[in-house]
Design a protein around this motif. Sequence first.
Motif, PDB file in Angstrom:
ATOM      1  N   ALA A 332       0.818  -1.212   0.000  1.00 40.92           N
ATOM      2  CA  ALA A 332       0.000   0.000   0.000  1.00 40.92           C
ATOM      3  C   ALA A 332       0.857   1.270   0.000  1.00 40.92           C
ATOM      4  O   ALA A 332       0.760   2.110   0.907  1.00 40.92           O
ATOM      5  CB  ALA A 332      -0.968  -0.007   1.192  1.00 40.92           C
ATOM      6  N   GLU A 333       1.677   1.399  -1.009  1.00 39.08           N
ATOM      7  CA  GLU A 333       2.588   2.546  -1.098  1.00 39.08           C
ATOM      8  C   GLU A 333       1.823   3.863  -1.068  1.00 39.08           C
ATOM      9  O   GLU A 333       0.757   3.997  -1.674  1.00 39.08           O
ATOM     10  CB  GLU A 333       3.402   2.455  -2.403  1.00 39.08           C
ATOM     11  CG  GLU A 333       4.437   3.565  -2.514  1.00 39.08           C
ATOM     12  CD  GLU A 333       5.171   3.548  -3.856  1.00 39.08           C
ATOM     13  OE1 GLU A 333       5.179   2.501  -4.523  1.00 39.08           O
ATOM     14  OE2 GLU A 333       5.734   4.604  -4.211  1.00 39.08           O
ATOM     15  N   THR A 334       2.390   4.830  -0.381  1.00 38.07           N
ATOM     16  CA  THR A 334       1.769   6.157  -0.315  1.00 38.07           C
ATOM     17  C   THR A 334       1.495   6.698  -1.720  1.00 38.07           C
ATOM     18  O   THR A 334       0.426   7.252  -1.993  1.00 38.07           O
ATOM     19  CB  THR A 334       2.680   7.119   0.460  1.00 38.07           C
ATOM     20  OG1 THR A 334       2.939   6.569   1.759  1.00 38.07           O
ATOM     21  CG2 THR A 334       2.047   8.484   0.599  1.00 38.07           C
ATOM     22  N   CYS A 335       2.454   6.525  -2.629  1.00 35.26           N
ATOM     23  CA  CYS A 335       2.265   7.022  -3.998  1.00 35.26           C
ATOM     24  C   CYS A 335       1.091   6.344  -4.698  1.00 35.26           C
ATOM     25  O   CYS A 335       0.440   6.966  -5.539  1.00 35.26           O
ATOM     26  CB  CYS A 335       3.523   6.794  -4.837  1.00 35.26           C
ATOM     27  SG  CYS A 335       4.836   7.973  -4.513  1.00 35.26           S
ATOM     28  N   ALA A 336       0.840   5.070  -4.380  1.00 35.58           N
ATOM     29  CA  ALA A 336      -0.290   4.382  -5.017  1.00 35.58           C
ATOM     30  C   ALA A 336      -1.606   5.003  -4.551  1.00 35.58           C
ATOM     31  O   ALA A 336      -2.546   5.157  -5.334  1.00 35.58           O
ATOM     32  CB  ALA A 336      -0.246   2.895  -4.710  1.00 35.58           C
ATOM     33  N   SER A 380       6.052   7.533   5.699  1.00 37.02           N
ATOM     34  CA  SER A 380       6.087   6.090   5.477  1.00 37.02           C
ATOM     35  C   SER A 380       5.839   5.814   4.002  1.00 37.02           C
ATOM     36  O   SER A 380       5.016   6.461   3.363  1.00 37.02           O
ATOM     37  CB  SER A 380       5.069   5.351   6.354  1.00 37.02           C
ATOM     38  OG  SER A 380       3.864   6.030   6.404  1.00 37.02           O
ATOM     39  N   TYR A 381       6.611   4.890   3.508  1.00 31.98           N
ATOM     40  CA  TYR A 381       6.526   4.486   2.109  1.00 31.98           C
ATOM     41  C   TYR A 381       5.443   3.429   1.977  1.00 31.98           C
ATOM     42  O   TYR A 381       4.628   3.462   1.075  1.00 31.98           O
ATOM     43  CB  TYR A 381       7.882   3.909   1.721  1.00 31.98           C
ATOM     44  CG  TYR A 381       8.173   3.796   0.258  1.00 31.98           C
ATOM     45  CD1 TYR A 381       9.080   4.650  -0.351  1.00 31.98           C
ATOM     46  CD2 TYR A 381       7.579   2.816  -0.519  1.00 31.98           C
ATOM     47  CE1 TYR A 381       9.385   4.527  -1.692  1.00 31.98           C
ATOM     48  CE2 TYR A 381       7.879   2.694  -1.865  1.00 31.98           C
ATOM     49  CZ  TYR A 381       8.778   3.547  -2.449  1.00 31.98           C
ATOM     50  OH  TYR A 381       9.074   3.429  -3.777  1.00 31.98           O
ATOM     51  N   GLU A 382       5.442   2.498   2.948  1.00 33.67           N
ATOM     52  CA  GLU A 382       4.450   1.434   2.997  1.00 33.67           C
ATOM     53  C   GLU A 382       3.444   1.788   4.083  1.00 33.67           C
ATOM     54  O   GLU A 382       3.806   2.395   5.076  1.00 33.67           O
ATOM     55  CB  GLU A 382       5.115   0.106   3.365  1.00 33.67           C
ATOM     56  CG  GLU A 382       6.212  -0.297   2.417  1.00 33.67           C
ATOM     57  CD  GLU A 382       7.224  -1.224   3.087  1.00 33.67           C
ATOM     58  OE1 GLU A 382       6.857  -1.882   4.081  1.00 33.67           O
ATOM     59  OE2 GLU A 382       8.368  -1.263   2.620  1.00 33.67           O
ATOM     60  N   ALA A 408      12.795   8.413  -3.117  1.00 32.46           N
ATOM     61  CA  ALA A 408      12.009   9.412  -2.380  1.00 32.46           C
ATOM     62  C   ALA A 408      10.766   9.867  -3.145  1.00 32.46           C
ATOM     63  O   ALA A 408      10.394  11.034  -3.108  1.00 32.46           O
ATOM     64  CB  ALA A 408      12.886  10.600  -2.021  1.00 32.46           C
ATOM     65  N   CYS A 409      10.113   8.920  -3.794  1.00 31.88           N
ATOM     66  CA  CYS A 409       8.936   9.296  -4.590  1.00 31.88           C
ATOM     67  C   CYS A 409       7.799   9.824  -3.728  1.00 31.88           C
ATOM     68  O   CYS A 409       7.087  10.752  -4.112  1.00 31.88           O
ATOM     69  CB  CYS A 409       8.470   8.109  -5.428  1.00 31.88           C
ATOM     70  SG  CYS A 409       8.255   6.580  -4.488  1.00 31.88           S
ATOM     71  N   CYS A 410       7.604   9.187  -2.549  1.00 28.24           N
ATOM     72  CA  CYS A 410       6.395   9.500  -1.776  1.00 28.24           C
ATOM     73  C   CYS A 410       6.390  10.898  -1.137  1.00 28.24           C
ATOM     74  O   CYS A 410       5.371  11.608  -1.246  1.00 28.24           O
ATOM     75  CB  CYS A 410       6.165   8.440  -0.703  1.00 28.24           C
ATOM     76  SG  CYS A 410       6.028   6.751  -1.305  1.00 28.24           S
ATOM     77  N   PRO A 411       7.479  11.330  -0.464  1.00 29.61           N
ATOM     78  CA  PRO A 411       7.379  12.630   0.229  1.00 29.61           C
ATOM     79  C   PRO A 411       6.988  13.811  -0.674  1.00 29.61           C
ATOM     80  O   PRO A 411       6.019  14.524  -0.352  1.00 29.61           O
ATOM     81  CB  PRO A 411       8.773  12.798   0.841  1.00 29.61           C
ATOM     82  CG  PRO A 411       9.257  11.395   1.057  1.00 29.61           C
ATOM     83  CD  PRO A 411       8.724  10.620  -0.115  1.00 29.61           C
TER      84      PRO A 411
HETATM   85 ZN   LIG Z   1       6.203   6.472  -3.550  1.00 35.21          ZN
END
Ligand SMILES: [Zn+2]
Length: 631
Positions: A332-336, A380-382, A408-411
């Motif tokens: 459940a990646e933040t980016c997803a 958190s990434y996950e 660092a995609c999510c931040p």
């Molecule tokens: Zn991400």
Amino acid sequence: MAVDTGRVAAPVEPTSHGQGVFRPLGLGDVRITGGFWADRQRVNRERTIPHGYAQLEAAGTLHNFRLAADLATSGYRALGMMFDGPFPFLDSDVYKWLEATGWELGRGWDDGIGTSTDEAIDLITRAQRDDGYLNTFVQVLGGGRPYTDLLWGHELYCFGHLIQAAVAWHRALGDDRLLGVATRVAAHVDAALGPGSDRRGIDGHPEIEMALVELYRVTGEERWLRLASHLLEGRGRGLLGEGRYGAAYWQDHAPVRSAPTVAGHAVRQLYLDAGAVDVAVELGDDELLDAVLRRRRDMVATRSYLTGGVGSRHRDEAFGDPYELPPDRAYAETCAAIASVMLSWRLLLATGDPAHADTLERTIFNGVLGGVGLDGVSYSYENPLQRRTHRVAEEDGVTERSPWFPCACCPPNLMRTFASYAAYLATTDDGGVTIHQYASSEIAAPAGGGVLRLKVATEYPWSGQVAVTVDEAPDAPVRVSLRIPEWSTAANASGPGEAPRDVSGRRTAAWTRQWQAGERIELDLGVVPRVTAPDRRVDAVRGCVAIERGPLVYCLEAADLSGGVELEDIRVGQPLIADTKRDDVAPSVIGVHVATSSNHEVNAIPYFAWANRLPGAMRVWVPTGDGEAPA
Ligand SMILES: [Zn+2]
């Protein structure tokens, strides 16, 4: 009022001949004025975005642009490796951060952010080659040869983020420094891989498709729409091959029109489908739109966590099988989750179906918001729905959240989402205005030949009471619609001169009239704690329930258990649940008091607020009863 109609400034702005039910209202039209989201935006502005710049500098991501611009000579820097080389996609972190600063400075100028931004834009401009190409990895380490590794190189992915940053700066600030850079980059792609080129190639990571459609919307140049469509239709033709995770990983397993459901890497799938909606809307392509809707329905029904999180598998960051939704092993990646919000929004504009606003709400409040600590500088990434006591003990003292990541995609994805969140609250159409998401805000929209100005006052999500006051109205009847969230089973609404009426079971409450300034709509969505049972096909949480309250998913956290009790031993008893103030977690947080089967009481907190105290176990799904198997 600060709102200014005529300047939409939103991440997604279909053209006037694009198909769709709703039109966006941008940051010039909608302003969040207080409450929950104003607090989140303030933290984003004061802490998260400046922290992001410091991390981009510390990680060497900006340094890599200096190398590409011949302003530095020492080595290429990356915190992470892939195939024995540095990560090749780090440029995108700078671009996403710049998209965030564009929306943020459009809301209000800030000298500190403005100075950092000038530095970054200057580096990007100087790093761009004379032929328009711009990728620090390829320029510094790849011998300057573009498009030699479309599978893993992420060049077009990075370009997509650059274009989105340029669009944000153009729309929010009228500043076209990045737009010039982005247009030259797009032209470089068009020449190498576009419809008129002799090479067919697509990027292993979709993203540029939606960015190119927005570039078309900004510039009016149809070549960007054609290029987006060309890249989209290039999927599912074996251009990328199987790779180490199979063709679905990079969305090359089936054509976009015929792929039956979501598959492969979750972020790639959802970015691709967001681009597909954008292309479909501009081309009036119902077949393409229907293909996305089919995948979307299946994803929401069978492959989404309660939090709206998607992509359950760690190995290839992929969707699992239907109902393969383990809470402890949730990726459940933040980016997803952010990608899901982006897709929900596009589908809401295109179809008008409030189900997409429901999904957006569930996802932003839980799956997305859980990706950042309350301090705004830990991520958190996950985003699992369970952390076991044993796991926490094994990772003695390691906190769930990190100040940055090698990838660092999510931040910065969070930063751009929060900075532009006002754009997701309301829409306009020929009949009037629809409010989809609730936040204290001011809304101004062209309507009925004039301007309709509304003030929304609410303590949402802590309270379900929403008051909408008309500040200014046109001299013609116009409609004001308010979404009734799917979770709301006891909603009441009243309009001017009207007693409260039950609107439960409806999807919207709407009033069409010639409004007078000062008239008011009151909505009560009946926010009370509730117990949610999982779908019986989700084996991993059978026999468990979750606590929800309004749009928020709740969780139990070890920090709230009395000494000696392990979270794994807690079982929910009779559904005796009640609100409780949780200022100890964060100001104005409302927790939920839950009775256990052993007549103890435990306090649940909103899922988004987990992992902000001492490291400890957490769970969303809690077993009921005595937990024994039937004899
Ligand atoms: Zn991400």
